[in-house]
Design a protein around this motif. Structure first.
Motif, short mmCIF file in Angstrom:
data_model
loop_
_atom_site.label_atom_id
_atom_site.label_comp_id
_atom_site.label_asym_id
_atom_site.label_seq_id
_atom_site.Cartn_x
_atom_site.Cartn_y
_atom_site.Cartn_z
N GLY A 57 0.92 -1.09 -0.21
CA GLY A 57 -0.01 0.17 0.05
C GLY A 57 0.77 1.28 0.04
N ARG A 58 2.12 1.12 -0.06
CA ARG A 58 3.06 2.41 -0.03
C ARG A 58 4.04 2.27 -1.46
N LEU A 59 3.89 3.78 -1.95
CA LEU A 59 4.78 3.99 -2.92
C LEU A 59 6.34 3.98 -2.59
N LEU A 60 6.93 3.07 -3.52
CA LEU A 60 8.45 3.00 -3.22
C LEU A 60 8.96 3.64 -4.66
N LEU A 61 9.93 4.34 -4.44
CA LEU A 61 10.74 5.06 -5.70
C LEU A 61 12.33 4.99 -5.59
N ARG A 62 12.83 4.70 -6.67
CA ARG A 62 14.30 4.81 -6.65
C ARG A 62 14.78 5.71 -7.52
N PHE A 63 15.80 6.55 -7.23
CA PHE A 63 16.32 7.53 -8.05
C PHE A 63 17.66 7.33 -8.58
N GLU A 64 17.87 7.75 -9.66
CA GLU A 64 19.18 7.62 -10.46
C GLU A 64 20.08 7.96 -9.69
N GLY A 65 21.24 7.05 -9.56
CA GLY A 65 22.35 7.43 -8.88
C GLY A 65 22.33 7.10 -7.34
N VAL A 66 21.03 6.70 -6.80
CA VAL A 66 21.00 6.28 -5.55
C VAL A 66 20.89 4.80 -5.44
N THR A 67 21.91 3.87 -5.06
CA THR A 67 22.03 2.62 -5.29
C THR A 67 22.08 1.72 -4.05
N ASP A 68 22.10 2.43 -2.93
CA ASP A 68 22.31 1.72 -1.56
C ASP A 68 21.33 2.45 -0.70
N ARG A 69 21.17 1.81 0.67
CA ARG A 69 20.36 2.12 1.84
C ARG A 69 20.79 3.50 2.14
N THR A 70 22.20 3.69 2.30
CA THR A 70 22.76 4.99 2.72
C THR A 70 22.47 6.28 1.90
N GLY A 71 22.66 5.94 0.68
CA GLY A 71 21.89 6.93 -0.20
C GLY A 71 20.61 7.29 0.07
N ALA A 72 19.94 6.24 0.04
CA ALA A 72 18.23 6.20 0.20
C ALA A 72 18.06 7.17 1.71
N GLU A 73 18.76 6.81 2.70
CA GLU A 73 18.55 7.60 4.04
C GLU A 73 18.71 8.85 3.88
N ALA A 74 19.74 9.32 3.10
CA ALA A 74 20.20 10.78 2.91
C ALA A 74 19.23 11.74 2.22
N LEU A 75 18.15 10.96 1.68
CA LEU A 75 17.26 11.81 1.04
C LEU A 75 15.86 12.00 2.11
N ARG A 76 15.91 11.13 3.11
CA ARG A 76 14.85 11.44 4.02
C ARG A 76 14.26 12.82 4.37
N ASN A 77 12.80 12.83 4.20
CA ASN A 77 12.35 14.15 4.59
C ASN A 77 12.44 15.22 3.37
N ILE A 78 12.93 15.13 2.55
CA ILE A 78 12.85 15.83 1.32
C ILE A 78 11.57 15.98 0.46
N LEU A 79 11.21 17.22 0.35
CA LEU A 79 10.25 17.47 -0.62
C LEU A 79 10.35 17.35 -2.01
#
Length: 194
Positions: A57-79
């Motif tokens: 029930g949740r939308l999951l996205l992956r962005f170009e250049g973000v390939t691991d959990r560390t990179g994903a966590e760095a994006l938290r709370n960005i609009l």
């Protein structure tokens, strides 16, 4: 014109996916693979959506250049912010973009001025108009069909049919207990023993 379409949540898994809090009625259009979105803070973007999927029930996205959990966590709370043509209208007839509703005059169906829409709050259960009244106070009006009966963009107004107590402090509170008490008082005054 720029519109906030999502807020990035926590990382999901170890391959760079993130959960997102969707803030658009058109996620399939605004959050599709290939979409390039500005960000707030601006230094974190722009971000290009590489993949998207729904999981539990949740939308999951992956962005170009973000390939691991560390990179994903760095994006938290960005609009995430999309560029939208101000003349563009939503696909559904009774849907509106926030910028179309901002600054509309709010009046009751009887023509009584309530105030002006200064903010739209998107809650999980419903949207709310934050309306500034002429005296500077604010009132929250649920954006539901039973209360907001008409949106007239040409006249720049929203017509409401508020239930008692929504826009004033004089709520009409009636209950079966009050009705029974009134009936007993009437019976006592008239001497009726029924």
């Amino acid at each position: 014109m720029q519109l906030v379409v999502a807020r990035i949540g926590r990382a999901h898994g170890i391959k760079g996916e993130v959960t997102v809090e969707v803030r658009t009625d058109e996620p399939e259009l605004r959050l599709a693979p290939g979409a390039v979105l500005a960000t707030d803070p601006a230094a974190k973007g722009p971000l290009t959506i590489e993949t998207g999927r729904v999981h539990s029930g949740r939308l999951l996205l992956r962005f170009e250049g973000v390939t691991d959990r560390t990179g994903a966590e760095a994006l938290r709370n960005i609009l995430l912010i999309a560029d939208v043509d101000p003349e563009e209208l939503p696909e559904e007839e009774d849907e509106y973009y926030d910028h179309q509703l901002m600054d509309l005059d709010v009046v009751t169906k009887d023509g009584v001025e309530v105030g002006r829409i200064t903010e739209i709050s998107h809650l999980p259960s419903q949207d709310l108009f934050i309306v500034e009244r002429p005296d500077g106070s604010e009132v929250m009006i649920p954006f539901v069909e039973a209360i907001v009966t008409e949106i007239d963009l040409e006249e720049q107004r929203a017509v409401i049919d508020p239930p008692p107590g929504l826009i004033d402090d004089r709520a009409e509170i009636a209950s079966a207990r009050d009705d029974e008490a009134a009936a007993e008082k009437t019976a006592d005054e008239t001497g009726d023993d029924s």
